[in-house]
Design a protein around this motif. Structure first.
Motif, mmCIF file in Angstrom:
data_model
loop_
_atom_site.group_PDB
_atom_site.id
_atom_site.type_symbol
_atom_site.label_atom_id
_atom_site.label_comp_id
_atom_site.label_asym_id
_atom_site.label_seq_id
_atom_site.Cartn_x
_atom_site.Cartn_y
_atom_site.Cartn_z
ATOM 1 N N GLY A 77 0.812 -1.205 0.000
ATOM 2 C CA GLY A 77 0.000 0.000 0.000
ATOM 3 C C GLY A 77 0.851 1.264 0.000
ATOM 4 N N GLU A 102 2.125 1.689 -3.391
ATOM 5 C CA GLU A 102 1.023 2.098 -4.261
ATOM 6 C C GLU A 102 0.733 3.589 -4.116
ATOM 7 N N VAL A 133 1.070 6.649 -6.828
ATOM 8 C CA VAL A 133 -0.070 7.509 -7.154
ATOM 9 C C VAL A 133 0.293 8.970 -6.953
ATOM 10 N N TRP A 167 -1.764 3.915 -16.689
ATOM 11 C CA TRP A 167 -2.923 4.777 -16.484
ATOM 12 C C TRP A 167 -3.648 5.043 -17.794
ATOM 13 N N ARG A 186 -6.737 4.180 -13.060
ATOM 14 C CA ARG A 186 -6.260 2.798 -13.161
ATOM 15 C C ARG A 186 -6.850 1.986 -12.023
ATOM 16 N N SER A 244 -7.172 -0.607 -8.764
ATOM 17 C CA SER A 244 -6.481 -0.652 -7.473
ATOM 18 C C SER A 244 -6.621 -2.050 -6.881
ATOM 19 N N SER A 251 -10.177 -3.238 -7.606
ATOM 20 C CA SER A 251 -10.563 -1.835 -7.416
ATOM 21 C C SER A 251 -11.504 -1.615 -6.242
ATOM 22 N N GLY A 310 -11.198 2.098 -8.071
ATOM 23 C CA GLY A 310 -9.845 2.313 -8.562
ATOM 24 C C GLY A 310 -9.354 3.730 -8.290
ATOM 25 N N TRP A 311 -8.165 4.000 -8.755
ATOM 26 C CA TRP A 311 -7.572 5.317 -8.542
ATOM 27 C C TRP A 311 -8.034 6.293 -9.626
#
Length: 417
Positions: free
Chosen positions: A39, A42, A46, A95, A118, A120, A124, A130-131
């Motif tokens: 995380g 991640e 991001v 992305w 994109r 997650s 997601s 998702g992001w």
């Protein structure tokens, strides 16, 4: 002894029980710790993507606002969007990127936005859907680069595919603080260089041009198309005798063929000088000077300034031709050639609405000692190793700049948000 044995057994049981508990706890925590590490990675990725998006839209907005100073058509909006899209290409490995651009003509502002998406964790679920990232930037520009060179021919005999401005040999055009515009193609040969504040072409552009030129730009109308160029009906002088000394030429209509040769010195007195004879030739080691003057060529087959002739002219300060130093009548369709080594001072606007300007020479600088010069011609050619220098120091001269060219000098493009 019995109590001691019981205590030892109980302690051993407790130790074995506690070991099992630790193992169970570790078994529960390890996946959580692994997920936490992933995380963190991640979220870091991001955040970096978000920063890159903001950098993209900032750069694209500045680029678009810069173009909007000289091109207020919808093409600027689309070029800005494509510019932002191209900058986002590295992010597209992970992305999905969408770029948009809008232009507010009233405030001269360009706004660029980018969104990115994109998947997650857990299909997601973390975060849900998702992001999703977004970045926006707005840039404004209060003025455009002043127009100082215009190749006005865009259609007609040459056709849109012709090079209205062409640099050949190892020649150079230096116009670092202003706009160079070709209403057709803009072609700089391999050994040449064009340095401009901005460079634009209604057609294509090729060669060493800095900064990178804008192509497929809207044509720019002749800023002086409505100006009347009339020859007075007064009597003209037909017996001009230019000897080896100094000749003072009063303003008026000059009908004779004029040749300034050898070491002759021709001084043009202030006013409008109409040359309507068959030819105007300045060559040798001669000198032509004039302050508060404008030369207007009408029917000459050609006008040539060659050799080592000195050309030192400052344009009109008042009257209908204020700000102009050399004009050709609209019926003049020939070539004006400047190939002398000493045409260092040409202060004012050179306006050749249906004529061509050719600048040639060997390691020569043209107009470099002028505070400012503007060239508007049907076509413009530089040859040899000549350097046509277009300065834009408008405030350091008493010669007024005609409306449609010149100031205001560009203000820095800035981000509004």
């Amino acid at each position: 002894m019995r109590p001691c044995l019981d205590l030892a057994l109980r302690l051993d049981r407790f130790r074995r029980c506690r070991s099992g508990t630790v193992i169970v706890i570790l078994g529960l925590l390890l996946p959580l710790l692994a997920m936490g590490s992933v995380g963190v990675a991640e979220i870091t990725e991001v955040m970096l993507a978000k920063a890159k998006l903001q950098g993209n839209v900032d750069a694209a907005a500045l680029q678009g606002a810069g173009e909007f100073g000289v091109d207020q058509s919808s093409a600027t909006q689309e070029r800005t969007r494509l510019y932002a899209d191209a900058m986002a290409e590295p992010l597209r490995l992970r992305w999905t990127i969408t770029s948009t651009a809008t232009v507010d003509a009233a405030s001269r502002a360009v706004t660029v936005s980018q969104t990115a998406h994109r998947a997650s964790f857990f299909r997601s679920l973390l975060p849900p859907g998702g992001w999703n990232l977004a970045a926006t930037a707005t840039a404004v520009r209060t003025a455009r680069k002043p127009l100082c060179v215009l190749g006005a021919q865009g259609s007609g005999p040459l056709g849109i595919g012709a090079s209205t401005i062409a640099l050949q040999g190892s020649s150079v055009i230096t116009a670092g603080d202003c706009l160079v515009q070709s209403n057709a193609d803009l072609n700089a040969g391999a050994g040449t260089a064009l340095w401009a504040g901005e460079a634009r072409a209604a057609g294509s552009a090729s060669g060493p041009i800095r900064p990178a030129p804008v192509t497929d730009a809207p044509s720019m109308p002749d800023p002086f198309a409505a100006m009347r160029i009339d020859t007075p009906l007064s009597l003209c002088d037909t017996s001009i005798n230019i000897g080896m000394g100094t000749t003072y030429l009063k303003p008026g209509v000059h009908c004779a063929a004029i040749a300034v040769l050898g070491s002759a010195n021709l001084v043009l007195e202030p006013g409008e000088h109409y040359f309507i004879g068959p030819a105007l030739s300045i060559s040798g080691n001669s000198t032509v000077t004039g302050t508060d003057v404008v030369l207007i060529l009408k029917t000459a087959a050609a006008a040539q300034i060659t050799g080592n002739a000195v050309l030192n002219l400052e344009g009109r300060k008042s009257g209908p031709y204020a700000g102009f130093v050399l004009i050709t009548d609209r019926t003049f369709i020939s070539d004006v050639e400047i190939s002398t080594t000493n045409a260092r001072k040409l202060v004012g606007t050179i306006y050749l609405p249906n004529a061509s300007l050719t600048v040639r020479g060997t390691n020569t600088k043209i107009a470099d000692q002028s505070p400012w010069t503007v060239v508007v011609a049907r076509t413009i050619r530089t040859m040899g190793s000549a350097n046509l220098v277009i300065n834009a120091n408008y405030n350091s001269s008493t010669i007024p700049v005609p409306a449609g060219v010149g100031p205001a000098k560009d203000q820095p493009v800035r981000l509004a948000q």
